[in-house]
Structure formats: C-alpha cells, structure tokens
Design a protein around this motif. Structure first.
Motif, PDB file in Angstrom:
ATOM      1  N   ALA A  24      -3.807   4.034  -8.281  1.00 53.22           N
ATOM      2  CA  ALA A  24      -2.387   3.895  -8.159  1.00 53.22           C
ATOM      3  C   ALA A  24      -1.955   5.115  -6.906  1.00 53.22           C
TER       4      ALA A  24
ATOM      5  N   ARG B 298      -3.566   3.939  -3.604  1.00 52.42           N
ATOM      6  CA  ARG B 298      -2.714   2.794  -2.838  1.00 52.42           C
ATOM      7  C   ARG B 298      -1.380   3.059  -2.335  1.00 52.42           C
TER       8      ARG B 298
ATOM      9  N   GLU C 193       5.297  -0.258  -8.396  1.00 58.09           N
ATOM     10  CA  GLU C 193       5.837  -0.916  -7.381  1.00 58.09           C
ATOM     11  C   GLU C 193       6.116  -0.074  -6.379  1.00 58.09           C
TER      12      GLU C 193
ATOM     13  N   ASP D 133       5.329  -3.960  -2.567  1.00 57.70           N
ATOM     14  CA  ASP D 133       3.951  -4.018  -3.410  1.00 57.70           C
ATOM     15  C   ASP D 133       3.840  -3.842  -4.661  1.00 57.70           C
TER      16      ASP D 133
ATOM     17  N   ARG E 269       2.974  -1.015 -14.494  1.00 58.83           N
ATOM     18  CA  ARG E 269       3.237  -1.820 -13.247  1.00 58.83           C
ATOM     19  C   ARG E 269       3.810  -0.542 -12.309  1.00 58.83           C
TER      20      ARG E 269
ATOM     21  N   ARG F 119       1.657  -3.615  -8.103  1.00 58.29           N
ATOM     22  CA  ARG F 119       0.086  -3.847  -8.835  1.00 58.29           C
ATOM     23  C   ARG F 119       0.322  -3.396 -10.324  1.00 58.29           C
ATOM     24  N   ASN F 120      -0.513  -4.017 -11.148  1.00 56.76           N
ATOM     25  CA  ASN F 120      -0.720  -3.687 -12.780  1.00 56.76           C
ATOM     26  C   ASN F 120      -2.067  -3.097 -12.917  1.00 56.76           C
ATOM     27  N   TYR F 121      -1.902  -2.205 -13.786  1.00 62.69           N
ATOM     28  CA  TYR F 121      -3.024  -1.065 -14.049  1.00 62.69           C
ATOM     29  C   TYR F 121      -3.129  -1.154 -15.573  1.00 62.69           C
TER      30      TYR F 121
ATOM     31  N   SER G  22      -6.858   4.663 -13.976  1.00 62.44           N
ATOM     32  CA  SER G  22      -5.604   3.790 -12.993  1.00 62.44           C
ATOM     33  C   SER G  22      -4.766   4.907 -12.318  1.00 62.44           C
TER      34      SER G  22
END
Length: 141
Positions: A29, A32, A74, A15, A72, A17-19, A25
C-alpha cells in the motif's frame, strides 16, 4: 482528531485497492501511494503520502483487522488535497493519539499522521471505520 469530512471537491483521480490483513500489505500500500502521487503529478507529496498510508494501514492491520476481511486503501486527488483513506472492518474503537514512552517501539503512528497531514479524522461506517488524512496540494515554490 478532526471528525469533519470535507469532500466538497469531486475527485479528479481516484484509486481503490483491497489488501489482505497481512503484514506484507503495508509495504504494498505504501509503494502504491508513492507511485500514485508521482503518477498524478505531485511527486513532492510521494514520501508523505507513502508514510501516511503506511501508518494508517498499519493501524488498521493491528487494531481493526479480521482474518477473513480485507482492508481497503483509497487515494483521492481533488483540486485542493490528496486524501488517503484506510477502511477496516472493526468500528468498535476509533483511534486516539497517545504519548508513547521513550522505550516503546509502538504508539507513535497517529502523532506522525498529525504532524504530516493538514487534517485527519475518522468516519464510522455501517460495518467498520475509515481513517483518513489529507495532504494539501501546494504548487512547488
């Protein structure tokens, strides 16, 4: 700090995601990461994954962010580890754990990462750096 990157196992789950480089953020994060640990079948890792993600994302925000560049986050699940990577655009300085004074409110993030993670380290990138931490996958007892 372990600079060796061992990604011999291909990820079974991944997975990214950019924040934006903003304080809100970090909890996004963190939530998630906890959700993914549960969704991927490792609920016992959810709290540690959330805390590691929070610490690494906070460090990236404080020490590696630029106003117009995303951070980012990951997560990768392999046969052996849950790996958390946070990439920021500033690669001039790699993180180093330090001893925080008793009255300091900051400065303990990498000590927390060292205590929770089986391994952690940093990887240089062409632009920026990636800080990573690994939680071993151990079946519940």
């Amino acid at each position: 700090m372990d600079m060796d990157v061992n990604m011999d196992d291909e990820p079974t789950r991944r997975d990214v995601r950019n924040y934006p480089p903003r304080q809100d953020s970090v909890p996004k994060a963190r939530r998630r990461a906890a959700w993914l640990a549960v969704a991927w079948g490792w609920p016992e890792l959810a709290a540690d994954a959330a805390l590691l993600t929070s610490e690494l994302t906070t460090n990236a925000l404080v020490h590696g962010s630029l106003p117009d560049r995303q951070l980012r986050v990951e997560l990768r699940l392999t046969g052996a580890v849950l790996r958390i990577e946070v990439t920021d655009p500033k690669g001039e300085r790699l993180p180093e754990p330090r001893e925080a004074a008793d009255d300091e409110q900051c400065g303990r993030g990498l000590q927390i990462v060292s205590a929770l993670a089986d391994r952690w380290g940093a990887s240089d990138r062409i632009v920026g750096k990636t800080i990573w931490a690994e939680l071993p996958l151990r079946p519940p007892v």
